[in-house]
Write an enzyme that holds these catalytic residues in place. Structure first.
Site, short mmCIF file in Angstrom:
data_model
loop_
_atom_site.label_atom_id
_atom_site.label_comp_id
_atom_site.label_asym_id
_atom_site.label_seq_id
_atom_site.Cartn_x
_atom_site.Cartn_y
_atom_site.Cartn_z
N TRP A 1 0.86 -1.18 0.00
CA TRP A 1 0.00 0.00 0.00
C TRP A 1 0.90 1.23 0.00
O TRP A 1 1.83 1.30 0.79
CB TRP A 1 -0.93 0.05 1.23
CG TRP A 1 -1.59 1.39 1.31
CD1 TRP A 1 -2.58 1.86 0.51
CD2 TRP A 1 -1.25 2.47 2.20
NE1 TRP A 1 -2.89 3.16 0.84
CE2 TRP A 1 -2.10 3.57 1.87
CE3 TRP A 1 -0.31 2.63 3.23
CZ2 TRP A 1 -2.03 4.79 2.53
CZ3 TRP A 1 -0.25 3.84 3.90
CH2 TRP A 1 -1.11 4.91 3.55
N GLU B 1 -3.22 -2.81 -2.54
CA GLU B 1 -4.33 -2.22 -1.78
C GLU B 1 -4.71 -0.83 -2.27
O GLU B 1 -3.94 0.12 -2.14
CB GLU B 1 -3.95 -2.13 -0.29
CG GLU B 1 -5.06 -1.54 0.58
CD GLU B 1 -4.71 -1.47 2.06
OE1 GLU B 1 -3.54 -1.75 2.43
OE2 GLU B 1 -5.60 -1.11 2.85
N LYS C 1 -7.23 2.71 -2.54
CA LYS C 1 -7.82 3.63 -1.57
C LYS C 1 -8.47 4.79 -2.30
O LYS C 1 -8.02 5.19 -3.37
CB LYS C 1 -6.71 4.12 -0.64
CG LYS C 1 -7.18 4.95 0.51
CD LYS C 1 -6.07 5.11 1.55
CE LYS C 1 -6.60 5.93 2.71
NZ LYS C 1 -5.70 5.98 3.85
N ASP D 1 -10.00 -2.99 1.63
CA ASP D 1 -10.02 -2.41 2.98
C ASP D 1 -11.39 -1.76 3.17
O ASP D 1 -11.80 -0.91 2.36
CB ASP D 1 -8.88 -1.38 3.11
CG ASP D 1 -8.79 -0.79 4.51
OD1 ASP D 1 -9.83 -0.35 5.06
OD2 ASP D 1 -7.68 -0.74 5.08
N HIS E 1 -11.87 2.06 2.75
CA HIS E 1 -11.26 2.77 1.62
C HIS E 1 -12.21 3.17 0.50
O HIS E 1 -11.78 3.35 -0.64
CB HIS E 1 -10.12 1.92 1.04
CG HIS E 1 -8.90 1.96 1.91
ND1 HIS E 1 -7.68 1.51 1.50
CD2 HIS E 1 -8.73 2.41 3.17
CE1 HIS E 1 -6.80 1.67 2.48
NE2 HIS E 1 -7.42 2.21 3.50
N HIS F 1 -8.81 -6.19 4.57
CA HIS F 1 -8.45 -5.35 5.70
C HIS F 1 -9.77 -4.94 6.33
O HIS F 1 -10.39 -3.98 5.89
CB HIS F 1 -7.67 -4.12 5.24
CG HIS F 1 -6.21 -4.35 5.13
ND1 HIS F 1 -5.30 -3.33 4.92
CD2 HIS F 1 -5.48 -5.48 5.22
CE1 HIS F 1 -4.09 -3.84 4.87
NE2 HIS F 1 -4.16 -5.14 5.05
N ASP G 1 -12.26 7.33 6.67
CA ASP G 1 -11.42 6.13 6.87
C ASP G 1 -10.70 6.24 8.22
O ASP G 1 -9.50 6.38 8.28
CB ASP G 1 -10.42 6.05 5.71
CG ASP G 1 -9.48 4.85 5.84
OD1 ASP G 1 -9.89 3.85 6.44
OD2 ASP G 1 -8.34 4.94 5.34
N ASP H 1 -10.50 4.16 10.76
CA ASP H 1 -9.89 2.97 11.34
C ASP H 1 -10.31 2.72 12.79
O ASP H 1 -9.48 2.52 13.66
CB ASP H 1 -8.37 3.03 11.20
CG ASP H 1 -7.93 2.88 9.75
OD1 ASP H 1 -8.07 1.78 9.21
OD2 ASP H 1 -7.47 3.87 9.14
N ASP I 1 -7.45 -4.14 10.03
CA ASP I 1 -6.68 -2.90 9.87
C ASP I 1 -7.40 -1.74 10.56
O ASP I 1 -8.28 -1.12 9.97
CB ASP I 1 -6.46 -2.59 8.38
CG ASP I 1 -5.54 -1.39 8.18
OD1 ASP I 1 -4.96 -0.92 9.19
OD2 ASP I 1 -5.40 -0.92 7.03
C1 RNT Z 1 -3.88 2.81 4.80
C2 RNT Z 1 -4.02 1.36 4.51
C3 RNT Z 1 -2.92 0.49 5.02
C4 RNT Z 1 -2.43 0.88 6.40
C5 RNT Z 1 -1.43 -0.07 7.00
C6 RNT Z 1 -0.77 0.50 8.21
O1 RNT Z 1 -4.99 3.52 4.48
O2 RNT Z 1 -5.25 0.90 4.99
O3 RNT Z 1 -3.31 -0.83 4.98
O4 RNT Z 1 -3.49 1.02 7.30
O5 RNT Z 1 -0.54 -0.45 6.05
ZN ZN Z 2 -5.60 -1.22 4.92
#
Ligand code: RNT
Ligand code: ZN
Length: 426
Positions: A195, A234, A236, A267, A270, A294, A302, A304, A334
């Site tokens: 990523w 990955e 986003k 993810d 994302h 993720h 986003d 988290d 994640d």
């Molecule tokens: C970032 C991505 C990625 C990170 C990690 C730490 O938006 O989701 O996966 O969260 O690599």
């Molecule tokens: Zn991620």
């Protein structure tokens, strides 16, 4: 007391509740024992970075960057690899099943020396491999393309400067070699997920050139065929400071993963705030060999947040189970929350993901499918809604009890004790 009463008296309340639940599910044609057996084989990759707020162990004092952010200052975060491993041991002891650890490159152990990202080697991860081996766990891996001076202007693999691009290509190349070596050493392939944060805060004049450079850089990274390692990419939608343009967008990486047959990472945070990833799973599986998840929880962005048992999570789990995609899916988490006990954050999120998968395994899917296939959409809706109040909690408790991990909220007392004895001294 007659024999039956004596037997009943010996049963735990968990077993009693489970027996009743098993009867209820059997009436719907669902075999709870088969679900428990399948649930025992689930393996989730715990993200190391929840344990220290995405800090890493380079000790270079580099702040987090790349459009991701951790908020909160709960005391007791892991400051060393040994502390992080001890915290993970605690978390893993409270989660049913055998799981994996997802490491980022900047969690290497560099012995106090400055080791540049384009010079990392397997040796820097030998303690992690030994720990994983002792615990019978697999490892997953990620190049760290953020929190570094060469990523300070927001570009890495797609940077306009060839020297900077090459630096990150070398970092990613070494990362997947390390992934392969870990996979080989542990007898379980590593997923190495790329990523990169690359993007612009404001409207670009040229959306194309960075994407061409990113594709070229990725091809250079992935050039050498490797065993024991799966390459994942990955995408986003946006990050903090890359609101207007992200080079590695959904379409970019979907095309890349399909054309190069790479693992595609979805993810949950994302996409647009109201867009879930559940509906994407059966689409992307038409064209990519494997999917990495993720699992995260965005709140308005986003952000988290710790994974909770939401409808979104249950839909993801349903899709994986219904489509029989689990053998082709790498289950990962994640999120990073520094406002609560970090071990509890792992335990809550991982248990929730497992719980959602178990609930999906308890769905009366044959009945739902046959209602749908005969055009009886009334029955489909009625059964879907009734399924929501079936006693899956009793089956989940039985899974925890049989796997010798705390049932219900009992794990919390153990985390509190660890906080008092260990975390409070940090
Ligand atoms: C970032 C991505 C990625 C990170 C990690 C730490 O938006 O989701 O996966 O969260 O690599
Ligand atoms: Zn991620």
């Amino acid at each position: 007391m007659c024999k039956v009463t004596i037997l009943m008296a010996k049963q735990s309340s968990v077993t009693k509740a489970y027996d009743l639940a098993r009867e209820r599910y059997a009436a719907l044609g669902v075999d709870t024992e088969a679900a428990l057996k399948a649930a025992r084989t689930l393996s989730i990759s715990l993200h190391c970075w929840q344990g220290d707020d995405v800090g890493g162990f380079e000790n270079a004092g580099q702040a987090l960057s790349g459009g991701i952010a951790v908020t909160g200052n709960y005391p007791g975060k892991a400051r060393t690899p040994d502390e992080l491993r001890a915290d993970l041991d605690k978390a893993l002891s409270l989660i049913p099943g055998k799981h994996r650890l997802n490491l980022h490159a900047f969690y290497g152990e560099f012995g106090g020396k400055k080791v540049e990202r384009d010079a990392i080697e397997m040796d820097h991860f030998s303690n992690w491999v030994a720990w994983a081996h002792e615990n019978g766990m697999g490892l997953d891996f990620n190049p760290t393309c953020f929190a570094h001076p060469k990523a300070a202007d927001g570009f890495t693999l797609s940077h306009r400067d060839k020297g900077i691009r090459n630096f990150w290509i070398e970092h990613c190349r070494r990362s997947r070699e390390i992934g392969a070596a870990m996979g080989k050493a542990l007898g379980s392939p590593t997923v190495t997920n790329v990523w990169v944060p690359d993007g612009y805060k404001d409207t670009p004049a040229d959306r194309l050139a960075p994407r061409e450079r990113l594709a070229d850089s990725l091809d250079a990274v992935f050039k050498k065929p490797l065993k024991h390692n799966y390459d994942a990419v990955e995408p986003k939608l946006f990050g903090i400071g890359s609101e207007s343009y992200v080079v590695g967008s959904h379409e970019f990486y979907l095309g890349y993963a399909i054309s190069r047959q790479k693992v595609f990472c979805l993810d949950a945070g994302h996409f647009h705030p109201t867009e879930g990833i559940a509906d994407k799973i059966s689409s992307v599986f038409q064209y990519v060999p494997r999917v990495l998840l993720h699992v995260s929880r965005g709140v308005r962005w986003d952000s988290d947040h710790v994974v909770t048992l939401t409808d979104d999570l249950q839909q993801i789990a349903q899709e994986l189970v219904r489509g029989k995609y689990l053998p082709r899916t790498h289950l990962g988490l994640d999120y990073f929350d520094a406002s609560i006990n970090r071990i509890a954050a792992w335990v809550i999120g991982t248990r929730n993901f497992l719980k959602a998968l178990l609930i999906a395994m308890l769905e009366p899917i044959d009945k739902l499918r046959s209602a749908e296939n005969t055009g009886d959409l009334t029955t489909r809706l009625a059964l879907q809604e009734e399924a929501k109040t079936m006693p899956f909690g009793a089956v989940w408790d039985a899974l925890c009890e049989r796997q010798n991990v705390p049932v219900g909220e009992k794990w919390l007392a153990e985390v509190k004790e660890y906080e008092a004895k260990v975390l409070s001294n940090r």
